[in-house]
Design an enzyme around this catalytic site. Structure first.
Site, PDB file in Angstrom:
ATOM      1  N   HIS A 124       0.863  -1.176   0.000  1.00 34.96           N
ATOM      2  CA  HIS A 124       0.000   0.000   0.000  1.00 34.96           C
ATOM      3  C   HIS A 124       0.903   1.231   0.000  1.00 34.96           C
ATOM      4  O   HIS A 124       1.998   1.199   0.564  1.00 34.96           O
ATOM      5  CB  HIS A 124      -0.857   0.080   1.278  1.00 34.96           C
ATOM      6  CG  HIS A 124      -1.859  -1.011   1.449  1.00 34.96           C
ATOM      7  ND1 HIS A 124      -1.558  -2.216   2.037  1.00 34.96           N
ATOM      8  CD2 HIS A 124      -3.182  -1.054   1.147  1.00 34.96           C
ATOM      9  CE1 HIS A 124      -2.647  -2.960   2.091  1.00 34.96           C
ATOM     10  NE2 HIS A 124      -3.650  -2.283   1.561  1.00 34.96           N
ATOM     11  N   GLU A 255     -10.602  -6.336  -5.376  1.00 34.56           N
ATOM     12  CA  GLU A 255     -10.550  -7.442  -4.421  1.00 34.56           C
ATOM     13  C   GLU A 255     -11.835  -7.525  -3.608  1.00 34.56           C
ATOM     14  O   GLU A 255     -12.154  -6.604  -2.852  1.00 34.56           O
ATOM     15  CB  GLU A 255      -9.358  -7.253  -3.479  1.00 34.56           C
ATOM     16  CG  GLU A 255      -9.208  -8.357  -2.462  1.00 34.56           C
ATOM     17  CD  GLU A 255      -7.949  -8.209  -1.643  1.00 34.56           C
ATOM     18  OE1 GLU A 255      -7.986  -8.569  -0.450  1.00 34.56           O
ATOM     19  OE2 GLU A 255      -6.924  -7.740  -2.185  1.00 34.56           O
ATOM     20  N   GLU A 291      -9.073 -13.189  -2.611  1.00 34.46           N
ATOM     21  CA  GLU A 291      -8.482 -13.652  -1.360  1.00 34.46           C
ATOM     22  C   GLU A 291      -9.388 -14.719  -0.770  1.00 34.46           C
ATOM     23  O   GLU A 291     -10.504 -14.419  -0.321  1.00 34.46           O
ATOM     24  CB  GLU A 291      -8.318 -12.494  -0.370  1.00 34.46           C
ATOM     25  CG  GLU A 291      -7.688 -12.934   0.943  1.00 34.46           C
ATOM     26  CD  GLU A 291      -7.412 -11.791   1.888  1.00 34.46           C
ATOM     27  OE1 GLU A 291      -7.703 -11.940   3.092  1.00 34.46           O
ATOM     28  OE2 GLU A 291      -6.888 -10.750   1.443  1.00 34.46           O
ATOM     29  N   HIS A 294     -11.267 -14.127   2.425  1.00 37.50           N
ATOM     30  CA  HIS A 294     -12.461 -13.307   2.267  1.00 37.50           C
ATOM     31  C   HIS A 294     -13.624 -14.153   1.745  1.00 37.50           C
ATOM     32  O   HIS A 294     -14.779 -13.947   2.123  1.00 37.50           O
ATOM     33  CB  HIS A 294     -12.202 -12.155   1.283  1.00 37.50           C
ATOM     34  CG  HIS A 294     -11.238 -11.138   1.805  1.00 37.50           C
ATOM     35  ND1 HIS A 294     -10.778 -10.097   1.026  1.00 37.50           N
ATOM     36  CD2 HIS A 294     -10.654 -10.984   3.012  1.00 37.50           C
ATOM     37  CE1 HIS A 294      -9.952  -9.354   1.738  1.00 37.50           C
ATOM     38  NE2 HIS A 294      -9.850  -9.874   2.948  1.00 37.50           N
ATOM     39  N   ASP A 319      -4.684 -13.485  -3.561  1.00 31.14           N
ATOM     40  CA  ASP A 319      -4.053 -13.250  -2.271  1.00 31.14           C
ATOM     41  C   ASP A 319      -4.128 -14.556  -1.496  1.00 31.14           C
ATOM     42  O   ASP A 319      -5.126 -14.846  -0.833  1.00 31.14           O
ATOM     43  CB  ASP A 319      -4.778 -12.129  -1.514  1.00 31.14           C
ATOM     44  CG  ASP A 319      -4.215 -10.759  -1.832  1.00 31.14           C
ATOM     45  OD1 ASP A 319      -3.383 -10.664  -2.744  1.00 31.14           O
ATOM     46  OD2 ASP A 319      -4.617  -9.788  -1.177  1.00 31.14           O
ATOM     47  N   ASP A 330     -11.482 -12.061   9.834  1.00 26.38           N
ATOM     48  CA  ASP A 330     -10.387 -12.133   8.874  1.00 26.38           C
ATOM     49  C   ASP A 330      -9.055 -12.286   9.610  1.00 26.38           C
ATOM     50  O   ASP A 330      -8.536 -11.328  10.167  1.00 26.38           O
ATOM     51  CB  ASP A 330     -10.399 -10.833   8.040  1.00 26.38           C
ATOM     52  CG  ASP A 330      -9.495 -10.909   6.835  1.00 26.38           C
ATOM     53  OD1 ASP A 330      -8.846 -11.935   6.635  1.00 26.38           O
ATOM     54  OD2 ASP A 330      -9.446  -9.921   6.082  1.00 26.38           O
ATOM     55  N   ASP A 332      -6.124 -13.768   8.214  1.00 23.59           N
ATOM     56  CA  ASP A 332      -4.954 -13.643   7.332  1.00 23.59           C
ATOM     57  C   ASP A 332      -3.830 -14.612   7.702  1.00 23.59           C
ATOM     58  O   ASP A 332      -2.675 -14.226   7.851  1.00 23.59           O
ATOM     59  CB  ASP A 332      -4.418 -12.203   7.355  1.00 23.59           C
ATOM     60  CG  ASP A 332      -5.336 -11.235   6.634  1.00 23.59           C
ATOM     61  OD1 ASP A 332      -5.892 -11.620   5.598  1.00 23.59           O
ATOM     62  OD2 ASP A 332      -5.495 -10.096   7.104  1.00 23.59           O
ATOM     63  N   ASP A 362      -0.794 -12.462   1.388  1.00 23.12           N
ATOM     64  CA  ASP A 362      -1.436 -11.441   2.218  1.00 23.12           C
ATOM     65  C   ASP A 362      -1.692 -12.071   3.578  1.00 23.12           C
ATOM     66  O   ASP A 362      -2.821 -12.319   3.978  1.00 23.12           O
ATOM     67  CB  ASP A 362      -2.738 -10.983   1.551  1.00 23.12           C
ATOM     68  CG  ASP A 362      -3.403  -9.842   2.295  1.00 23.12           C
ATOM     69  OD1 ASP A 362      -2.835  -9.369   3.288  1.00 23.12           O
ATOM     70  OD2 ASP A 362      -4.496  -9.433   1.876  1.00 23.12           O
TER      71      ASP A 362
END
Length: 459
Positions: A124, A255, A291, A294, A319, A330, A332, A362
């Site tokens: 980012h 995304e 992802e 997600h 991702d 979430d 990750d 990710d």
């Protein structure tokens, strides 16, 4: 996708400054990670499955997988959560938002990429450079860091898989960015993406991602849904126009995520985004960055959105992480499930690869995994998982057993009335006549357990 957690005081400025030298080593004692075919179970700083030069179905494993490290979790993550303070204290990071600290993080990252043997990374805009007191100062900070990044990319050969703008962390975006009811905030988001797209072009990014972290709502009582969707579509059209204007050749990706941080997000899942793109005439210019974590938050199977996006020719990148469905948020986590990986890689192989996208980790180490070696072990384990998944998927496709079973299941559409339906030549009247003449259809088993058993054979 989620961005970095707020930093807190780490070992201190004096301890971190020793890493300011250009030849400073950030991961002493950890060499370039090798592939070791006969590695034992306790050898976790070696690859056991990921041999980048091994050829699978005409391509090397490295070419199929196109792994990428994300900067925000790996180099800005602190281990903080809603119930606890930071636990991940990196020796080079003094916890400040200074430019010197930002440069240390970037140099540490490129040493990590090199020792891991990975060829791509993602970030980012606000991960790599701190915001200033105004837009001009913020852009100046970003330019200074990008100059260092260019040097490191050239030196190491590591490429930028994609860049993205953080349009969710700053308080100005509390009510959204492109969907914000305040046009001034919309303008701030546009200015930020404009600059980030310029950076992406300068760094030869292969893609550019949009994640609508706050593009949604908490209550319909204060929300004009159609206006917000129209504004978001206009934002994407402006981004597309600017992409063409500056000559950026990367793919634009959206995304999906159903919730978090908003109660409902407009990019809920793959089909929601596909419908949005088709409704606003953007489906020829945007693809999806899926992802799987997600996807499971949306109540679907792990591979669901990967399959759906690919089925419509819109799977652009992945991702590659996972979550804990029993927790419901979430997390990750690094992907360590061979069956999940094989499902994803079967899709990637079937569509001829994922390039110019890739498999971006990710992911974040658990807040309890505090050693520097944990940063490597987590990525190594995930890379081995997807390498094994690729090999399994290739064997499934080469053997053709499952494909034959699926073909047989839909064989009634290859001739007779089924062929007319498939070609669009049948009518309700004709189909009614067919049923009158042939009566009730036979019961045909879906054979779900049979398919599951076949797949388990390859595991």
């Amino acid at each position: 996708m989620s961005s970095f957690a707020p930093t807190s005081a780490n070992p201190g400025t004096s301890a971190a400054t020793k890493y300011d030298a250009d030849d400073a080593e950030f991961f002493p004692g950890i060499p370039k990670i090798p592939f070791k075919v006969d590695a034992g179970p306790s050898e976790t700083l070696v690859f056991k499955q990921y041999n980048p030069t091994e050829v699978i179905m005409g391509r090397t494993i490295e070419e199929w997988l196109r792994f990428s490290v994300c900067f925000w979790h790996t180099f800005r993550g602190t281990g903080a959560d809603p119930f606890g303070f930071p636990t991940l204290k990196r020796p080079w990071d003094d916890g400040s938002n200074s430019m010197a600290n930002a440069k240390r993080r970037v140099r540490a990252a490129f040493e990590f990429f090199t020792k891991l043997g990975i060829k791509h990374w993602t970030f980012h805009d606000r991960d790599i450079a701190p915001e200033g007191n105004n837009l001009a100062e913020t852009n100046k900070n970003l330019d200074e860091i990008v100059e260092l990044v260019q040097q490191l990319q050239t030196k190491t050969g590591v490429k930028l898989l994609w860049a993205t703008s953080n349009l969710f962390a700053h308080p100005r975006y509390m009510n959204g960015a492109s969907t914000n009811p305040d046009a001034h905030v919309f303008a701030c988001a546009a200015a930020q993406v404009k600059k980030c797209m310029e950076v992406a072009k300068k760094l030869n990014a292969e893609n550019f991602v949009f994640w609508g972290g706050r593009e949604g709502f908490h209550s319909l009582l204060n929300t004009d849904v159609r206006s917000e969707l129209d504004h978001m579509a206009m934002f994407f059209k402006m981004a597309l126009a600017y992409k063409k204007k500056i000559g950026f050749t990367g793919t634009l990706l959206i995304e999906p995520k159903p919730k978090e941080p908003t109660k409902h997000q407009y990019d809920y899942d793959a089909m929601t985004v596909i419908g949005f793109l088709k409704n606003y005439g953007l489906d020829k210019d945007f693809k999806l960055n899926i992802e799987p974590n997600h996807t499971t938050l949306a109540g679907h199977a792990y591979e669901h959105d990967v399959v759906l996006a690919s089925a419509f020719g819109l799977l652009g990148s992945i991702d590659s992480n996972t979550g804990s469905p029993d927790l419901g948020w979430d997390t990750d986590q690094f992907p360590m499930d061979h069956k999940h990986a094989s499902h994803v890689m079967k899709v990637v192989i079937s569509q001829g690869g994922i390039e110019p996208g890739g498999l971006n980790f990710d992911c974040k180490v658990r807040r309890e995994s505090t050693d520097l070696r944990d940063m490597f072990i987590s990525h190594i384990g995930a890379m081995d998982t997807f390498a094994k998944g690729l090999k399994i998927a290739a064997k499934v496709i080469e053997d053709g057993v499952m494909a034959k079973c699926i073909k047989e299941r839909y064989s009634s559409y290859k001739n007779g009335i089924g062929a007319k339906i498939a070609k669009g030549d049948a009518s309700f009247e004709e189909l009614e006549k067919y049923v009158m003449e042939h009566g009730e259809p036979e019961m045909r088993s879906g054979q779900q357990e049979n398919f599951e058993s076949i797949l388990n054979f390859y595991m």
